[in-house]
Enzyme design. Structure first.
Site, short mmCIF file in Angstrom:
data_model
loop_
_atom_site.label_atom_id
_atom_site.label_comp_id
_atom_site.label_asym_id
_atom_site.label_seq_id
_atom_site.Cartn_x
_atom_site.Cartn_y
_atom_site.Cartn_z
N ARG A 32 -42.63 38.09 -25.39
CA ARG A 32 -41.10 38.60 -26.94
C ARG A 32 -41.06 40.04 -26.25
O ARG A 32 -39.82 40.09 -26.46
CB ARG A 32 -41.77 38.39 -28.08
N ASP A 141 -30.31 40.21 -43.63
CA ASP A 141 -31.34 39.68 -42.58
C ASP A 141 -31.92 41.35 -42.20
O ASP A 141 -30.75 42.33 -42.11
CB ASP A 141 -30.96 38.90 -41.99
#
Length: 296
Positions: A32, A141
């Protein structure tokens, strides 16, 4: 990436996002964060770690945290939490909030918006009963990137196929090229804000219903306990919190306790050893959520 660099990244992510990475997740970090290196012109993860240690580039710091955030979600995910809202929590609110005619809902860790938009659809379906009410959906978020996607309400064919009944796809979405966009009226129902659950969220106010699903599983026990305690502070005395199927408050906090009849539903603990008052069911059971068509 050396063991020392991996340990640094684990500690960095734990501090910034609460993410508790086990040693076997090294491959995940590499897969990632290598794209983050390429995006910012860094040759290796060694260079990335060095940049983070200098703490001079907020864009890189934000990109590292967001790259490690899991944003798996889909419309009406797990179905039961949305059945509970429509069949139990909303009828209850219509009675309990009749004098204020106000309902506040918080979707914490809302990712790309499918959860708050699923609730917006249910509220729109109940619009006749909510005439004159002030209804707020606040969606938060950690990732500003997914918030921007959620605000657009634009989804691929694959994304709208995951859990969204075909009747509501045709009713509430318009096709834009090869994608589908949710109606502007539903987008306007959701107030998106960037919030890190590790930070204070007192500014959000109090809520009647809080969805905090499938995010606590990524934290260690002390972090879960801290977040749950602060969520309880944001919950109305007779409000409800919905967690993911693999999440619980048991052994983490005594401020919340499970509802005796509905799995995944939690409320304030009235006193030691007592459960929240049972939620009254609607007088007549409404029809089930629309099913997917055969062609889906």
């Amino acid at each position: 990436m050396t063991e020392q660099e991996f340990d640094y990244l684990r500690a960095y992510l734990k501090q910034r996002s609460g993410l508790a990475l086990t040693p076997e997740k090294r491959y995940l970090v590499e897969s990632r964060l290598n794209p983050v290196c390429r995006r910012f012109g860094l040759a290796t993860l060694h260079d990335l770690v060095g940049t983070l240690k200098l703490a001079r580039d907020p864009a890189i710091e934000r990109a590292v945290v967001e790259a490690m955030t899991t944003n798996e979600t889909f419309f009406f995910r797990d179905r039961t939490p949305f059945d509970l809202f429509r069949d139990v929590l909303l009828p209850q609110a219509l009675v309990r909030r009749a004098s204020q005619r106000r309902l506040r809902i918080w979707c914490a860790a809302s990712s790309t918006g499918q959860e708050p938009y699923s609730l917006a659809i249910l509220l729109q379906e109940a619009a006749a009963r909510l005439a004159g009410w002030q209804v707020e959906i606040v969606a938060t978020d950690l990732s500003t990137e997914v918030i921007e996607k959620a605000k657009l309400g634009l989804y691929s064919h694959f994304e709208v196929q995951r859990g969204l009944p075909v009747q509501w796809l045709l009713k509430y979405f318009s096709q834009v090229g090869e994608q589908w966009q949710i109606a502007a009226s539903l987008r306007a129902m959701v107030d998106y804000r960037p919030i890190n659950l590790l930070s204070g969220f007192e500014s959000l106010g109090c809520f009647d219903v809080i969805y905090c699903r499938n995010v606590l599983i990524y934290f260690d026990a002390p972090t879960k306990a801290d977040i749950l305690g602060r969520l309880a502070e944001r919950l109305a005395p007779d409000g409800a919190i919905l967690l993911g199927a693999a999440e619980t408050v048991i052994g983490l906090t005594d401020r919340l306790c499970p509802h005796p009849q509905h799995r995944g539903l939690y409320g304030h603990a009235l006193a030691a050893g007592r459960s929240p008052a049972p939620v009254s069911a609607p007088v007549a059971a409404p029809p089930p959520l629309p099913r997917l068509g055969a062609a889906r």
